[in-house]
Structure formats: structure tokens, C-alpha cells
Write a protein that holds these residues in place. Structure first.
Motif, mmCIF file in Angstrom:
data_model
loop_
_atom_site.group_PDB
_atom_site.id
_atom_site.type_symbol
_atom_site.label_atom_id
_atom_site.label_comp_id
_atom_site.label_asym_id
_atom_site.label_seq_id
_atom_site.Cartn_x
_atom_site.Cartn_y
_atom_site.Cartn_z
ATOM 1 N N ALA A 212 12.437 4.588 -8.756
ATOM 2 C CA ALA A 212 11.914 5.883 -8.309
ATOM 3 C C ALA A 212 10.956 6.493 -9.336
ATOM 4 O O ALA A 212 9.892 7.022 -8.993
ATOM 5 C CB ALA A 212 13.065 6.836 -8.027
ATOM 6 N N LEU A 213 11.322 6.411 -10.620
ATOM 7 C CA LEU A 213 10.477 6.994 -11.659
ATOM 8 C C LEU A 213 9.144 6.267 -11.763
ATOM 9 O O LEU A 213 8.078 6.906 -11.847
ATOM 10 C CB LEU A 213 11.208 6.960 -13.003
ATOM 11 N N GLN A 214 9.179 4.941 -11.750
ATOM 12 C CA GLN A 214 7.937 4.167 -11.858
ATOM 13 C C GLN A 214 7.003 4.442 -10.680
ATOM 14 O O GLN A 214 5.795 4.627 -10.854
ATOM 15 C CB GLN A 214 8.273 2.681 -11.925
ATOM 16 N N ALA A 215 7.557 4.495 -9.481
ATOM 17 C CA ALA A 215 6.725 4.758 -8.312
ATOM 18 C C ALA A 215 6.137 6.159 -8.356
ATOM 19 O O ALA A 215 4.952 6.363 -8.051
ATOM 20 C CB ALA A 215 7.551 4.574 -7.037
ATOM 21 N N SER A 216 6.923 7.144 -8.768
ATOM 22 C CA SER A 216 6.422 8.523 -8.841
ATOM 23 C C SER A 216 5.320 8.652 -9.880
ATOM 24 O O SER A 216 4.299 9.311 -9.645
ATOM 25 C CB SER A 216 7.579 9.469 -9.168
ATOM 26 N N LEU A 217 5.510 8.009 -11.043
ATOM 27 C CA LEU A 217 4.486 8.069 -12.089
ATOM 28 C C LEU A 217 3.202 7.365 -11.638
ATOM 29 O O LEU A 217 2.102 7.806 -11.979
ATOM 30 C CB LEU A 217 5.021 7.439 -13.375
ATOM 31 N N THR A 218 3.345 6.287 -10.878
ATOM 32 C CA THR A 218 2.161 5.584 -10.383
ATOM 33 C C THR A 218 1.353 6.471 -9.450
ATOM 34 O O THR A 218 0.118 6.552 -9.560
ATOM 35 C CB THR A 218 2.581 4.297 -9.650
ATOM 36 N N PHE A 219 2.034 7.154 -8.545
ATOM 37 C CA PHE A 219 1.315 8.048 -7.641
ATOM 38 C C PHE A 219 0.805 9.287 -8.373
ATOM 39 O O PHE A 219 -0.216 9.868 -7.985
ATOM 40 C CB PHE A 219 2.209 8.439 -6.469
ATOM 41 N N SER B 168 4.386 1.656 4.337
ATOM 42 C CA SER B 168 4.699 0.229 4.450
ATOM 43 C C SER B 168 5.075 -0.403 3.119
ATOM 44 O O SER B 168 5.472 -1.577 3.085
ATOM 45 C CB SER B 168 3.492 -0.516 5.043
ATOM 46 N N LEU B 169 4.986 0.336 2.022
ATOM 47 C CA LEU B 169 5.279 -0.227 0.705
ATOM 48 C C LEU B 169 6.784 -0.169 0.408
ATOM 49 O O LEU B 169 7.472 0.779 0.819
ATOM 50 C CB LEU B 169 4.520 0.550 -0.373
ATOM 51 N N PRO B 170 7.296 -1.148 -0.335
ATOM 52 C CA PRO B 170 8.722 -1.152 -0.690
ATOM 53 C C PRO B 170 8.990 -0.254 -1.893
ATOM 54 O O PRO B 170 9.322 -0.720 -2.990
ATOM 55 C CB PRO B 170 8.985 -2.626 -1.012
ATOM 56 N N ILE B 171 8.852 1.050 -1.701
ATOM 57 C CA ILE B 171 8.993 2.011 -2.794
ATOM 58 C C ILE B 171 9.948 3.116 -2.370
ATOM 59 O O ILE B 171 10.292 3.248 -1.199
ATOM 60 C CB ILE B 171 7.627 2.630 -3.174
ATOM 61 N N TRP B 172 10.364 3.895 -3.350
ATOM 62 C CA TRP B 172 11.171 5.076 -3.075
ATOM 63 C C TRP B 172 10.342 6.033 -2.234
ATOM 64 O O TRP B 172 9.241 6.427 -2.616
ATOM 65 C CB TRP B 172 11.579 5.724 -4.404
ATOM 66 N N ARG B 173 10.843 6.403 -1.072
ATOM 67 C CA ARG B 173 10.058 7.137 -0.098
ATOM 68 C C ARG B 173 9.467 8.456 -0.636
ATOM 69 O O ARG B 173 8.294 8.747 -0.422
ATOM 70 C CB ARG B 173 10.909 7.396 1.146
ATOM 71 N N PRO B 174 10.208 9.304 -1.346
ATOM 72 C CA PRO B 174 9.624 10.573 -1.818
ATOM 73 C C PRO B 174 8.605 10.413 -2.947
ATOM 74 O O PRO B 174 7.986 11.402 -3.343
ATOM 75 C CB PRO B 174 10.842 11.370 -2.302
ATOM 76 N N SER B 175 8.442 9.201 -3.493
ATOM 77 C CA SER B 175 7.586 9.048 -4.682
ATOM 78 C C SER B 175 6.142 9.441 -4.412
ATOM 79 O O SER B 175 5.451 9.926 -5.321
ATOM 80 C CB SER B 175 7.639 7.599 -5.184
ATOM 81 N N THR B 176 5.663 9.273 -3.193
ATOM 82 C CA THR B 176 4.282 9.664 -2.893
ATOM 83 C C THR B 176 4.099 11.167 -3.037
ATOM 84 O O THR B 176 3.098 11.632 -3.594
ATOM 85 C CB THR B 176 3.915 9.227 -1.472
ATOM 86 N N LEU B 177 5.053 11.938 -2.546
ATOM 87 C CA LEU B 177 4.961 13.394 -2.639
ATOM 88 C C LEU B 177 5.217 13.873 -4.062
ATOM 89 O O LEU B 177 4.531 14.775 -4.554
ATOM 90 C CB LEU B 177 5.959 14.041 -1.673
ATOM 91 N N VAL B 178 6.193 13.272 -4.729
ATOM 92 C CA VAL B 178 6.470 13.651 -6.121
ATOM 93 C C VAL B 178 5.267 13.339 -7.001
ATOM 94 O O VAL B 178 4.937 14.083 -7.933
ATOM 95 C CB VAL B 178 7.729 12.928 -6.636
ATOM 96 N N GLY B 179 4.570 12.238 -6.697
ATOM 97 C CA GLY B 179 3.378 11.890 -7.465
ATOM 98 C C GLY B 179 2.298 12.961 -7.367
ATOM 99 O O GLY B 179 1.636 13.288 -8.360
ATOM 100 N N TYR B 180 2.113 13.511 -6.170
ATOM 101 C CA TYR B 180 1.167 14.617 -6.021
ATOM 102 C C TYR B 180 1.545 15.784 -6.928
ATOM 103 O O TYR B 180 0.693 16.378 -7.604
ATOM 104 C CB TYR B 180 1.155 15.107 -4.571
ATOM 105 N N LEU B 181 2.823 16.116 -6.932
ATOM 106 C CA LEU B 181 3.278 17.257 -7.721
ATOM 107 C C LEU B 181 3.128 16.999 -9.216
ATOM 108 O O LEU B 181 2.763 17.907 -9.981
ATOM 109 C CB LEU B 181 4.734 17.565 -7.369
ATOM 110 N N LEU B 182 3.391 15.781 -9.649
ATOM 111 C CA LEU B 182 3.226 15.453 -11.066
ATOM 112 C C LEU B 182 1.757 15.517 -11.472
ATOM 113 O O LEU B 182 1.418 15.995 -12.565
ATOM 114 C CB LEU B 182 3.792 14.056 -11.340
#
Length: 294
Positions: free
Chosen positions: A47-54, A136-150
């Protein structure tokens, strides 16, 4: 002789074509499977890696479109200059006196108002179909939204630094020192991160970016102007004080002002963190439910 040459050329061409066809023969299913399975698959990001990527993606968007930083650079400078010299003499006797009270409040107002761009960015990506690819990506679902916020947290930090620099040039002197200023900015960023969930929900709920901006401004203007950012609530009518004293922006502005002044107001800090927790607890699940159904 000509006929022999043609025959020879035809034979050569036929041989070459046959060789090319042999080279381009379809690969067998067994060999293709061996190629695909031969290498070890990369591990699934947590989850952390996906959020930081976004979050990095959001920062890169700012890098490629630097005009996005106008609202965190030019707009805060204009706000500080305009309100300090326009109202300073009338409300506090001089701009130098007024900026000691005004700057923390204007800092809160500017950062809180630019939180709406989180929802605008989400809405634009939805309209372009980018979110369909993310789903369609195998990632933690909220990471896209959390990435915006970060990513937007960087914008809040830039806005804070710009406004503090301008304020210091104009005569702002925080009695709380560096420690108080940093604590105030951190509290502001934490609250803004939580507040951005509201606009993320609107970005998923509304159909156009103009609708998101219109709805955001309709909520932000009363919250920011009907607070203690510009004047103390004691000077307002009683019915208005009831709203202002319970306004989350008032609690935040008072907490940031107190931290920068060195008084460390425990009650206002607790109220600000409590409002931040309520915003995430209420709007976070609603936003994720809308995102999963979108």
C-alpha cells in the motif's frame, strides 16, 4: 541466356522467401509459455509503495505543467499584500501590527482554498479514462486517491513557505520561533490532507471539473471568510459568533496562530486534529465507495 538468368533469379528469390518464412514460423505454445514463465515475477507493491508512486506521479504533473504552481505562489503573495495594506491601518493601527495577527490566518486560508484542486485533478483523470487503467492494476485500491493527496501536500508546503517568506519581508515576527512555525505548518498540512478528502468525493461524484470548482468555492468561501482569519470574533454579532466559534477553520487558524506566537494552545490543536480525524473517518469511506462503483 536471358531466360536462364530469370530462372536463376526466380530460384534465388524463392529460396530466400522460403528461408524467411521458416524464420518467421509461429512459435509453439510450449516454447512461448516457457519464455513467459522463465523469469520471476516482480513482487506486488504494498500500500505504501503504490501510494508513493502515485504521489510521485502527481509531482511530475506539476513539473511538466509548472503553471499549476501559480495558485501556491502568486496567489498567496497577492493575498498577503492586499489584505495587510488594505485593512491593516483600519483594524490594527498599522500594517506592521496587523500582519502579526493576519499572516497565520491568511496562510490557513490560502492552503485550505487550494485543497479543492485535488478534486479537480481526480475529475479530469476520470474524464480522460485514466482511472479505468488504474483499476486494472494489481495495487491497493485507495493508493490512486492517496497519491493525489500526497502530491498536493507538496503544494501546501510550497504555499506555506512562500507566504512565510513574504510575511518575514513585510515584518512578521513569530514569537514561537522556528519550532512554533514548523509545528503550525505541520498542523495545517495534516488538516488540509484530511480536508482534501471532501473534494476528492466531489471529484468522483460530479460530472465536470467546473462543477467541482463551483461546489468547492460555495463551501470554502463561508468557511474561510466567516472565521477569525481577518478579525477577532468578539467584534461580530452574537448570532455570527456562534457559527464562527464552531467553524473548523477558526479552530485551525487559532491553533496555527497560537503555535507561531509560542503559546501552544492545546484546546485549539485538539479541535483541529479532531476535525481532521472526523473528515477522514466520514469522507474517506464515502469516497472509496464512490470510487469502487465509478
Amino acid at each position: 541466356m536471358s531466360t536462364a538468368t530469370q530462372s536463376s533469379g526466380t530460384g534465388t528469390g524463392t529460396g530466400t522467401a522460403t528461408a524467411d518464412a521458416a524464420d518467421l514460423a509461429p512459435v509453439r505454445t510450449e516454447s512461448l509459455a516457457a519464455i513467459l514463465v522463465a523469469g520471476e515475477r516482480p513482487p506486488r507493491p504494498n500500500a505504501l509503495q503504490a501510494s508513493l508512486t502515485f504521489g510521485w506521479r502527481a509531482i511530475l504533473k506539476i513539473k511538466h505543467v509548472p503553471e499549476q504552481l501559480f495558485d501556491v505562489t502568486a496567489f498567496p503573495i497577492m493575498m498577503v499584500l492586499m489584505y495587510t495594506y488594505l485593512f491593516g491601518g483600519a483594524l490594527a493601527g498599522s500594517p506592521e501590527e496587523y500582519i502579526q495577527y493576519l499572516l497565520p490566518g491568511i496562510l490557513v486560508m490560502s492552503v485550505v482554498m487550494i485543497t479543492m484542486y485535488t478534486g479537480v485533478s481526480v475529475n479530469i483523470d476520470i474524464a480522460k479514462g485514466v482511472f479505468d487503467r488504474f483499476r486494472s492494476l494489481p495495487i491497493w485500491r485507495p493508493s490512486t486517491l492517496v497519491g493525489y493527496l500526497l502530491g498536493d501536500a507538496l503544494r501546501y508546503t510550497i504555499a506555506s513557505v512562500v507566504m512565510l517568506a513574504v510575511g518575514l519581508i513585510m515584518g512578521f515576527r513569530p514569537a514561537g520561533g522556528v519550532q512554533g512555525v514548523v509545528a503550525g505548518v505541520v498542523l495545517l498540512i495534516v488538516f488540509s490532507f484530511a480536508f482534501s478528502w471532501v473534494w476528492t468525493m466531489f471529484g468522483l461524484l460530479l460530472r465536470t471539473e467546473k462543477s467541482v470548482m463551483g461546489m468547492s468555492m460555495m463551501i470554502l468561501f463561508p468557511l474561510t471568510f466567516l472565521s477569525d482569519i481577518f478579525v477577532r470574533p468578539e467584534t461580530m454579532p452574537g448570532w455570527l459568533q456562534a457559527f464562527v466559534n464552531n467553524n473548523p477553520v477558526t479552530h485551525l487558524a487559532s491553533a496555527v496562530r497560537g503555535l507561531m506566537d509560542g503559546s501552544w494552545p492545546t484546546t485549539e490543536i485538539a479541535w483541529s486534529l479532531g476535525w481532521a480525524g472526523v473528515l477522514v473517518a466520514v469522507f474517506g469511506p464515502i469516497t472509496m465507495r464512490l470510487y469502487n462503483r465509478k
